[in-house]
Design a protein around this motif. Structure first.
Motif, PDB file in Angstrom:
ATOM      1  N   ILE A 329       0.833  -1.207   0.000  1.00 19.24           N
ATOM      2  CA  ILE A 329       0.000   0.000   0.000  1.00 19.24           C
ATOM      3  C   ILE A 329       0.860   1.247   0.000  1.00 19.24           C
ATOM      4  N   LYS A 330       1.896   1.246   0.803  1.00 19.88           N
ATOM      5  CA  LYS A 330       2.785   2.407   0.888  1.00 19.88           C
ATOM      6  C   LYS A 330       3.491   2.665  -0.437  1.00 19.88           C
ATOM      7  N   GLU A 331       3.914   1.596  -1.100  1.00 22.59           N
ATOM      8  CA  GLU A 331       4.682   1.736  -2.337  1.00 22.59           C
ATOM      9  C   GLU A 331       3.810   2.076  -3.549  1.00 22.59           C
ATOM     10  N   THR A 332       2.569   1.606  -3.568  1.00 20.12           N
ATOM     11  CA  THR A 332       1.751   1.782  -4.770  1.00 20.12           C
ATOM     12  C   THR A 332       0.582   2.738  -4.587  1.00 20.12           C
ATOM     13  N   ALA A 333       0.316   3.165  -3.362  1.00 13.44           N
ATOM     14  CA  ALA A 333      -0.773   4.122  -3.126  1.00 13.44           C
ATOM     15  C   ALA A 333      -0.338   5.089  -2.040  1.00 13.44           C
TER      16      ALA A 333
END
Length: 457
Positions: A329-333
């Motif tokens: 989630i952190k990397e893609t959103a």
């Protein structure tokens, strides 16, 4: 950039990772920068300006206090949340501050700490600038920082935005998406927790990982203990009464009664306890943010209390699995409420807790991914609209509801075979796009939703 489980779970203070922990870290980074360049002792004046969501709801989130404490040399991981009030009163009373606890200068908060309620910086809605007038230099030393959620801070220089610490450590199982993570599990036969652990071994030993995560768990337990034993009214103008102590007494009296849903009441208690502590500025674990700090501890407490055969190694497996979902989630959103609304905070924590719970219930990697997807999917569109800019209404109850939802998501996934139509990657992409479409007033500005439809007391 490689992310560690300890990036997703870090110890800080309430009430907000983006508005309290991040600004404190940024202010500390600035004075450490001055010290590292041999300029600290020649500083004559420091000026800080907060923009966007930091400026709009900074007072309610304690951003002003965080900046003062950071300039004075305090770090969110080590500061005593109960003992710092005296230091703040002294700074404000004397209108003087000791940078890094060493170099004293005049500091008038009304002049030197400015909150812009309607102005924003271009790179992110949680922006702040720090400048210092230094004897012997023609121009002030100035840096711009962005608090991007979960206590993460990035800075801006002439080359644009970059991370403060760019970790390029090569890991054996690099992944950014759910599909990539599942492919690794299928190729290696490893569980999601094992994939995350093998990556962690690039930074620290197995024993350090285990003990570090058990240390995180102990802080979560202490937070619950503090929450259930502290009565009174939460700070701020809403006069919200702490409910966890009364509920804890009631549940203890009723314990043992034949209520098939009593476990849900305990989940609610654990979440309320953590988020009331967070709202009071107590010590919490960002999981992955302060605004959503009660969900993972609540579900973990449920696991250790109600799941037969629960162990400390199960706690470690839970946290490693949850962190893997947090990385995706952190990397893609985003996990920032100021960037994508509360779906990025409570939604992310719900997905992470659901994944962790599914893992300790014996779920396969695909069942775990399904649990995370369910947890995120049913928080899509969640706005961040704190009444009065305080992390109290609706934030405290929202954590309790999401913790129950995480357990439901995990159990739903465990009863399936892992096959499902909507993937975790698709729902995370949808969350990011929904956040981009969401009006700014619903992103932690206290200018929309409940924040304007509920009259402050």
């Amino acid at each position: 950039m490689a992310l560690s489980v300890f990036d997703l779970f870090s110890i800080g203070i309430g009430p907000s990772s983006s508005h309290t922990v991040g600004p404190m870290r940024a202010a500390l980074m600035f004075v450490q920068l001055l010290d590292g360049e041999g300029l600290l002792e020649r500083v004559r004046q420091v000026h800080v300006e907060l923009y966007g969501s930091l400026g709009a709801t900074g007072h309610g989130h304690g951003s002003d206090k965080a900046v003062l404490l950071g300039l004075a040399g305090n770090a969110p991981e080590t500061i005593d949340p109960r003992g710092c009030e005296g230091d703040l009163r002294q700074i404000r009373q004397d209108k003087r501050i000791r940078l890094l606890g060493r170099h004293e200068i005049g500091f008038d908060e009304d002049v030197d700490l400015v909150m812009h309620r309607t102005q924003a910086l271009p790179a992110h809605s949680n922006g702040m600038t720090c400048s210092a007038v230094v004897d012997g230099l023609d121009e002030p030393v100035e840096r711009t920082y962005y608090s991007v959620g979960g206590g993460f801070v990035v800075t801006e220089d002439g080359s644009g935005v970059r991370r403060i610490v760019e970790d390029t450590t090569p890991v054996p199982h690099a992944f950014r998406t759910g599909d990539e993570l599942l492919a690794i599990c299928e190729e290696t036969g490893l569980s999601i927790a094992q994939v995350m652990l093998e990556n962690e071994l690039c930074w620290r030993s197995r024993e350090e990982v285990v003990q570090g995560l058990l240390g995180i768990w102990r802080v979560m337990q202490e937070c619950v203990d503090n929450g259930v034993s502290t009565e009174g009214i939460l700070p701020g103008g809403l006069r919200v009464r702490r409910r966890a102590p009364e509920l804890a007494v009631r549940l203890a009296i009723e314990d043992g009664q034949a209520d098939p849903l009593r476990g849900l009441d305990w989940i609610t208690l654990y979440a309320l306890a953590v988020n009331e502590e967070n709202a009071a500025g107590g010590r919490v674990v960002t999981a992955p943010t302060n605004g959503a700090a009660g969900i993972i501890p609540a579900v973990l407490h449920y696991y250790t209390r109600f799941v037969p055969g629960a162990t400390e190694l199960g706690v470690v497996r839970f946290l490693l699995t949850a962190a893997a979902v947090g990385v995706i989630i952190k990397e893609t959103a985003s996990i920032s409420g100021a960037e994508v609304g509360c779906q990025g905070e409570v939604g992310s924590a719900c997905a992470m807790a659901a994944a962790g719970m599914a893992a300790v219930l014996g779920g396969t990697p695909r069942q775990v991914e399904n649990a995370a997807e369910i947890g995120m999917e049913h928080n899509l569109g969640l706005t961040c609209d704190p009444v009065g800019g305080l992390v109290q209404i609706p934030c405290i109850e929202r954590n309790a509801v999401a913790a129950v939802k995480a357990v439901t998501a995990a159990r739903t996934a465990i009863h399936g075979d892992g096959r499902h139509i909507v993937s975790l990657d698709k729902v995370v992409k949808t969350m990011r796009e929904t956040g981009a479409d969401m009006k700014v007033k619903y992103k932690e500005t206290a200018r929309g939703g409940l924040a304007v439809n509920v009259i402050e007391c």
